[in-house]
Scaffold this motif. Structure first.
Motif, PDB file in Angstrom:
ATOM      1  N   SER A 190      -4.302   2.495  -9.780  1.00  0.00           N
ATOM      2  CA  SER A 190      -3.531   1.551  -8.970  1.00  0.00           C
ATOM      3  C   SER A 190      -4.484   0.570  -8.302  1.00  0.00           C
ATOM      4  O   SER A 190      -5.690   0.800  -8.245  1.00  0.00           O
ATOM      5  CB  SER A 190      -2.704   2.290  -7.907  1.00  0.00           C
ATOM      6  OG  SER A 190      -3.553   2.973  -7.003  1.00  0.00           O
ATOM      7  N   ALA A 191      -3.912  -0.513  -7.802  1.00  0.00           N
ATOM      8  CA  ALA A 191      -4.665  -1.500  -7.030  1.00  0.00           C
ATOM      9  C   ALA A 191      -3.739  -1.972  -5.920  1.00  0.00           C
ATOM     10  O   ALA A 191      -2.589  -2.323  -6.180  1.00  0.00           O
ATOM     11  CB  ALA A 191      -5.097  -2.663  -7.912  1.00  0.00           C
ATOM     12  N   VAL A 192      -4.251  -1.945  -4.687  1.00  0.00           N
ATOM     13  CA  VAL A 192      -3.394  -2.240  -3.538  1.00  0.00           C
ATOM     14  C   VAL A 192      -4.106  -3.158  -2.550  1.00  0.00           C
ATOM     15  O   VAL A 192      -5.328  -3.203  -2.488  1.00  0.00           O
ATOM     16  CB  VAL A 192      -2.942  -0.950  -2.813  1.00  0.00           C
ATOM     17  CG1 VAL A 192      -2.094  -0.078  -3.721  1.00  0.00           C
ATOM     18  CG2 VAL A 192      -4.131  -0.166  -2.284  1.00  0.00           C
ATOM     19  N   TRP A 193      -3.294  -3.882  -1.791  1.00  0.00           N
ATOM     20  CA  TRP A 193      -3.771  -4.744  -0.709  1.00  0.00           C
ATOM     21  C   TRP A 193      -3.566  -4.014   0.600  1.00  0.00           C
ATOM     22  O   TRP A 193      -2.587  -3.282   0.759  1.00  0.00           O
ATOM     23  CB  TRP A 193      -2.988  -6.062  -0.684  1.00  0.00           C
ATOM     24  CG  TRP A 193      -3.247  -6.875  -1.902  1.00  0.00           C
ATOM     25  CD1 TRP A 193      -2.480  -6.931  -3.038  1.00  0.00           C
ATOM     26  CD2 TRP A 193      -4.363  -7.730  -2.138  1.00  0.00           C
ATOM     27  NE1 TRP A 193      -3.056  -7.768  -3.949  1.00  0.00           N
ATOM     28  CE2 TRP A 193      -4.208  -8.278  -3.425  1.00  0.00           C
ATOM     29  CE3 TRP A 193      -5.478  -8.090  -1.379  1.00  0.00           C
ATOM     30  CZ2 TRP A 193      -5.132  -9.166  -3.962  1.00  0.00           C
ATOM     31  CZ3 TRP A 193      -6.394  -8.971  -1.915  1.00  0.00           C
ATOM     32  CH2 TRP A 193      -6.219  -9.499  -3.190  1.00  0.00           C
ATOM     33  N   ARG A 194      -4.453  -4.248   1.556  1.00  0.00           N
ATOM     34  CA  ARG A 194      -4.276  -3.625   2.869  1.00  0.00           C
ATOM     35  C   ARG A 194      -3.059  -4.209   3.580  1.00  0.00           C
ATOM     36  O   ARG A 194      -2.328  -3.492   4.244  1.00  0.00           O
ATOM     37  CB  ARG A 194      -5.527  -3.831   3.733  1.00  0.00           C
ATOM     38  CG  ARG A 194      -5.376  -3.135   5.070  1.00  0.00           C
ATOM     39  CD  ARG A 194      -6.630  -3.183   5.879  1.00  0.00           C
ATOM     40  NE  ARG A 194      -6.483  -2.342   7.067  1.00  0.00           N
ATOM     41  CZ  ARG A 194      -7.413  -2.201   7.969  1.00  0.00           C
ATOM     42  NH1 ARG A 194      -8.582  -2.798   7.829  1.00  0.00           N
ATOM     43  NH2 ARG A 194      -7.201  -1.450   9.024  1.00  0.00           N
ATOM     44  N   ARG A 195      -2.864  -5.495   3.457  1.00  0.00           N
ATOM     45  CA  ARG A 195      -1.761  -6.146   4.177  1.00  0.00           C
ATOM     46  C   ARG A 195      -0.868  -6.923   3.225  1.00  0.00           C
ATOM     47  O   ARG A 195      -1.326  -7.516   2.261  1.00  0.00           O
ATOM     48  CB  ARG A 195      -2.316  -7.085   5.246  1.00  0.00           C
ATOM     49  CG  ARG A 195      -3.223  -6.373   6.225  1.00  0.00           C
ATOM     50  CD  ARG A 195      -3.488  -7.189   7.452  1.00  0.00           C
ATOM     51  NE  ARG A 195      -4.497  -6.623   8.294  1.00  0.00           N
ATOM     52  CZ  ARG A 195      -4.342  -5.568   9.086  1.00  0.00           C
ATOM     53  NH1 ARG A 195      -3.188  -4.947   9.137  1.00  0.00           N
ATOM     54  NH2 ARG A 195      -5.328  -5.124   9.831  1.00  0.00           N
ATOM     55  N   ARG A 196       0.392  -6.943   3.535  1.00  0.00           N
ATOM     56  CA  ARG A 196       1.381  -7.617   2.700  1.00  0.00           C
ATOM     57  C   ARG A 196       1.157  -9.129   2.630  1.00  0.00           C
ATOM     58  O   ARG A 196       1.460  -9.752   1.637  1.00  0.00           O
ATOM     59  CB  ARG A 196       2.790  -7.328   3.188  1.00  0.00           C
ATOM     60  CG  ARG A 196       3.834  -7.808   2.204  1.00  0.00           C
ATOM     61  CD  ARG A 196       5.246  -7.591   2.641  1.00  0.00           C
ATOM     62  NE  ARG A 196       5.517  -6.212   2.904  1.00  0.00           N
ATOM     63  CZ  ARG A 196       6.733  -5.708   3.035  1.00  0.00           C
ATOM     64  NH1 ARG A 196       7.783  -6.486   2.934  1.00  0.00           N
ATOM     65  NH2 ARG A 196       6.910  -4.444   3.302  1.00  0.00           N
ATOM     66  N   ASN A 247       0.842  -1.193   0.000  1.00  0.00           N
ATOM     67  CA  ASN A 247       0.000   0.000   0.000  1.00  0.00           C
ATOM     68  C   ASN A 247       0.881   1.249   0.000  1.00  0.00           C
ATOM     69  O   ASN A 247       0.914   2.005   0.962  1.00  0.00           O
ATOM     70  CB  ASN A 247      -0.928  -0.030   1.224  1.00  0.00           C
ATOM     71  CG  ASN A 247      -1.959   1.063   1.231  1.00  0.00           C
ATOM     72  OD1 ASN A 247      -2.031   1.889   0.332  1.00  0.00           O
ATOM     73  ND2 ASN A 247      -2.762   1.089   2.277  1.00  0.00           N
ATOM     74  N   PRO A 248       1.632   1.481  -1.103  1.00  0.00           N
ATOM     75  CA  PRO A 248       2.617   2.570  -1.110  1.00  0.00           C
ATOM     76  C   PRO A 248       2.018   3.969  -1.005  1.00  0.00           C
ATOM     77  O   PRO A 248       2.692   4.876  -0.519  1.00  0.00           O
ATOM     78  CB  PRO A 248       3.342   2.384  -2.444  1.00  0.00           C
ATOM     79  CG  PRO A 248       2.385   1.620  -3.294  1.00  0.00           C
ATOM     80  CD  PRO A 248       1.592   0.759  -2.360  1.00  0.00           C
TER      81      PRO A 248
END
Length: 147
Positions: free
Chosen positions: A133-139, A39-40
């Motif tokens: 963009s598309a991001v995940w909350r947690r790695r 989540n940059p």
């Protein structure tokens, strides 16, 4: 004359120690976790809160079971219609700091396990309604995707 019972010295010490430890316990942080890899842009996610009557529910957040390989298709520049075709309808849509955000909850089976992990995923669209963009909350969720 009635005798009043007294606590043993060990019980009194235990009560005192518990009170001191309780007072020194750190406050629970309620900030959104920020991971520079998954989540940059530090996009915000909503937490789930539970109150005592809600504890009877088996899960407070659930997701649609999904195959991790599907997420390779979500790339900057694709349209909202293409995202819908791959991921389906978003759980929530709102305006965010970087554009329109679609929030999803997906459930992945953990490797070598019968257990599942519910993952929060956010797709952000620019003003032309293309994926920014598309991001995940947690790695942990990002790490479940095939490379």
């Amino acid at each position: 004359m009635k005798k009043t019972p007294h606590a043993s010295p060990a019980a009194a010490a235990f009560v005192l120690a518990a009170a001191l430890l309780g007072a020194a316990a750190p406050a629970v942080a309620r900030d959104n976790p920020v991971d520079p890899v998954s989540n940059p842009d530090k996009l915000d996610y909503r937490d789930v809160e539970a109150r005592r009557p809600d504890f009877k529910e088996p899960f407070l957040r659930d997701g649609v079971v999904s195959r991790p390989e599907r997420f390779r298709e979500i790339k900057p520049g694709i349209t909202q219609a293409q995202v819908l075709a791959v991921l389906g309808q978003a759980l929530k849509q709102q305006r965010g700091a970087l554009g329109t955000e679609w929030d999803y909850h997906f459930k992945f089976q953990m490797p070598q396990s019968a257990n599942y992990l519910v993952c929060q995923y956010k797709v952000v669209f620019d003003d032309s309604q293309a994926v920014r963009s598309a991001v995940w909350r947690r790695r942990q969720c990002l790490d479940l995707l095939p490379r």
